[in-house]
Design a protein around this motif. Structure first.
Motif, short mmCIF file in Angstrom:
data_model
loop_
_atom_site.label_atom_id
_atom_site.label_comp_id
_atom_site.label_asym_id
_atom_site.label_seq_id
_atom_site.Cartn_x
_atom_site.Cartn_y
_atom_site.Cartn_z
N ARG A 403 41.63 46.96 31.03
CA ARG A 403 41.37 46.40 32.35
C ARG A 403 42.66 45.91 32.98
NH1 ARG A 403 37.40 41.73 32.27
NH2 ARG A 403 38.91 40.98 30.72
N LEU A 405 44.42 43.14 35.10
CA LEU A 405 44.20 41.74 35.42
C LEU A 405 45.32 41.24 36.33
CD1 LEU A 405 43.26 40.35 31.87
CD2 LEU A 405 41.73 41.25 33.65
N GLN A 407 47.08 37.71 38.38
CA GLN A 407 47.20 36.25 38.46
C GLN A 407 48.37 35.90 39.37
OE1 GLN A 407 47.41 34.28 34.68
NE2 GLN A 407 47.47 32.24 35.57
N ARG A 413 48.22 30.81 45.81
CA ARG A 413 47.32 31.87 45.36
C ARG A 413 47.48 33.08 46.26
NH1 ARG A 413 41.87 30.26 44.60
NH2 ARG A 413 41.20 32.42 44.88
N ILE A 417 42.96 36.01 44.38
CA ILE A 417 43.56 36.00 43.04
C ILE A 417 44.19 34.63 42.82
CG2 ILE A 417 45.22 37.10 41.49
CD1 ILE A 417 44.94 39.62 43.19
N ALA A 421 44.03 31.20 36.48
CA ALA A 421 43.63 32.15 35.45
C ALA A 421 43.65 33.56 36.00
CB ALA A 421 42.23 31.81 34.93
N ALA A 422 43.78 34.53 35.11
CA ALA A 422 43.79 35.92 35.53
C ALA A 422 42.36 36.40 35.83
CB ALA A 422 44.41 36.80 34.45
N VAL A 423 42.23 37.27 36.82
CA VAL A 423 40.94 37.86 37.17
C VAL A 423 41.10 39.38 37.16
CG1 VAL A 423 40.19 35.89 38.55
CG2 VAL A 423 41.46 37.74 39.64
N GLU A 424 39.98 40.06 36.95
CA GLU A 424 40.06 41.52 36.91
C GLU A 424 40.22 42.09 38.31
OE1 GLU A 424 37.83 45.52 35.18
OE2 GLU A 424 36.76 43.59 35.16
N VAL A 435 39.04 42.69 44.26
CA VAL A 435 38.62 41.50 43.52
C VAL A 435 37.37 41.00 44.23
CG1 VAL A 435 39.20 39.16 42.79
CG2 VAL A 435 40.97 40.93 42.84
N GLY A 437 34.35 38.82 45.70
CA GLY A 437 34.29 37.42 46.08
C GLY A 437 33.86 37.26 47.52
N THR A 441 39.61 40.87 49.27
CA THR A 441 40.85 41.00 48.51
C THR A 441 40.92 42.43 48.01
OG1 THR A 441 40.73 38.68 47.80
CG2 THR A 441 42.27 40.11 46.62
#
Length: 468
Positions: A403, A405, A407, A413, A417, A421-424, A435, A437, A441
């Motif tokens: 995956r 990721l 950050q 930010r 993102i 913490a890192a997000v996929e 991303v 949400g 993004t």
């Protein structure tokens, strides 16, 4: 010739500085100096306002690398003006002088600018340009007068702190033309937003409208960067990124009635926005000759009426300013003169039209992950690395368990993102990455090591460190 010790030290220091990396402040200065102006963007679009009124010209300037910009209104002779200042955080130049109410025309131009306090440079730059070109001089009866206001378009709106500067302002002044005004994300409204009070964070812009009643001409222009939400005449919210828990078909009155819970976890599940720096700056122009007190009352009337189209309006976190100008080209006989009350009522409706026209088409956001595109591990590894967007914002991408990721590793930010913490970052069938949400993004990579986030009107470009 013998060199002094001080000279030797100076050479050594200069050599050292030449190889040191730029500090964030110096890096931002270098970014600013390298910017290329875009002038009168959107003038040829179908949504641009077109009207017949040669008494003034309009020019816009933008730095697409922001994106940010400004809008200049230049009158072809000195005009009478008044101002009404509301809200808790106005940023203006020369408004106190207009507030005195002298009974003779003195105003040459009005400037709207992005860039927060730094954008005020644009106002004085337009005024010095009037002198430099010989249009105004230094004699007491020929001094140029420019007024203007700024909006806050930094922070979460974009990943840099580029601002409209003197160079951009003077170029926009020279490019000004009559009878056309681009609506939406142009000029000073290039990175405006609305509805932050409820977490809507909708893209906004500048709006304009024109109406002619007999020989009376009325024009209204506004840059909507409001804490409140833009609301149409049926009570519907014109633009908003709602939380997924919000009811279908909600109206402005619903979220207003839910205050303060509608801005907190529980009713919507969304915390109040941390970015509460907002402003709506406006200009109304009428051709009928008016007395200073009439123009002042007109400004107050119309400014107050704008609370219908922006809800809530003129809060402690808004810096709302409205300028009212009479070109005095139309001086009717008493029996044909339209009274102040009627002019105020008509102009209020024209301004509501202008507010609604400021809302541009909104990019789509995806709460849920879209269909996933299969990408092999080798292709993902090529995308990994650190991407620089500005001295303030960088994005780290890495591959773990097949995956990609992401950050944020800079001072802020990177849209959806976070830094914590890192997000996929999910590959989609369109070739882009997203991303999921509440807010858009979208990541789009190119073969040269570039990364564009949210391609389109509000895109941000980054480069992978180590690539040229």
């Amino acid at each position: 010739m013998k060199r002094s010790g001080a000279y030797a030290w100076g050479v050594a220091i200069a050599a050292l500085v030449a190889v040191l990396p730029l500090s964030p402040v110096r890096a931002q200065s270098a970014e600013q100096d390298a910017l290329k102006p875009t002038l009168n963007d959107g003038y040829d679009t179908p949504d641009a306002l077109r009207f017949d009124w040669p008494a003034f010209t309009i020019g816009t300037g933008q730095y697409e690398d922001g994106p940010t910009g400004l809008t200049v209104f230049r009158f072809n002779r000195k005009v009478l003006a008044a101002v009404d200042v509301r809200g808790g955080g106005p940023g203006t130049v020369n408004t106190e002088y207009l507030g005195i109410g002298y009974p003779f025309p003195e105003l040459d131009s009005v400037v709207f600018s992005g860039g927060s306090w730094y954008g005020l440079e644009a106002v004085t730059a337009v005024n010095t340009a009037l002198k430099d070109e010989g249009y105004r001089g230094g004699n007491w009866d020929n001094v140029g007068l420019t007024v203007g206001s700024i909006i806050y378009d930094f922070g979460g709106r974009r990943l840099n702190e580029i601002y409209p500067d003197k160079r951009l302002a003077q170029a926009a002044l020279k490019a000004a033309v009559p009878g056309v005004f681009p609506r939406g994300a142009y000029g000073a409204g290039r990175s405006a937003v609305s509805g932050s009070i409820f977490g809507c964070n909708a893209h906004s812009g500048q709006g304009g409208a024109f109406r002619k009643v007999g020989d009376l001409k009325i024009a209204a222009f506004t840059v909507v960067n409001a804490l409140g939400v833009v609301t149409d005449r049926d009570g519907r919210t014109a633009a908003c990124y709602p939380d997924k828990t919000w009811p279908a078909g909600f109206r402005t009155r619903d979220i207003l009635a839910g205050t303060p819970d509608s801005g907190k976890p529980g009713w919507t599940g969304v915390a109040p926005s941390a970015e509460r720096k907002n402003t709506t700056i406006s200009l109304i122009v009428v051709n009928q000759k008016m007395e200073p007190w009439e123009l002042k009352r007109l400004a107050i009337h119309v400014h107050t009426s704008m609370a219908r189209g922006i809800q809530p309006f003129q809060t402690e976190f808004d810096g709302d300013v409205l300028y009212a100008v009479s070109t005095a080209e139309y001086e009717p006989a008493d029996d044909k003169r339209i009274g102040l009350l009627d002019i105020g009522t008509i102009t209020s409706e024209v301004m509501w039209d202008a507010i609604l026209s400021a809302v541009p088409p909104q990019p789509q956001a995806a709460f849920e992950a879209p269909p996933r595109r299969a990408v092999d591990a080798t292709a993902l590894r090529k995308l990994a690395g650190r991407y620089r967007f500005s001295a303030l914002a960088e994005l780290e991408l890495k591959v773990e368990d097949g995956r990609l990721l992401g950050q944020a590793v800079g001072e802020r930010r990177v849209f959806g993102i976070p830094k914590e913490a890192a997000v996929e970052v999910i590959p989609t069938e369109t070739g882009d990455y997203v991303v999921p949400g509440r807010y858009p993004t979208v990541l789009r990579f190119d073969a040269r090591g570039g990364l564009t986030i949210n391609p389109g009107r509000w895109q941000q470009h980054g480069r992978k460190r180590g690539d040229r």
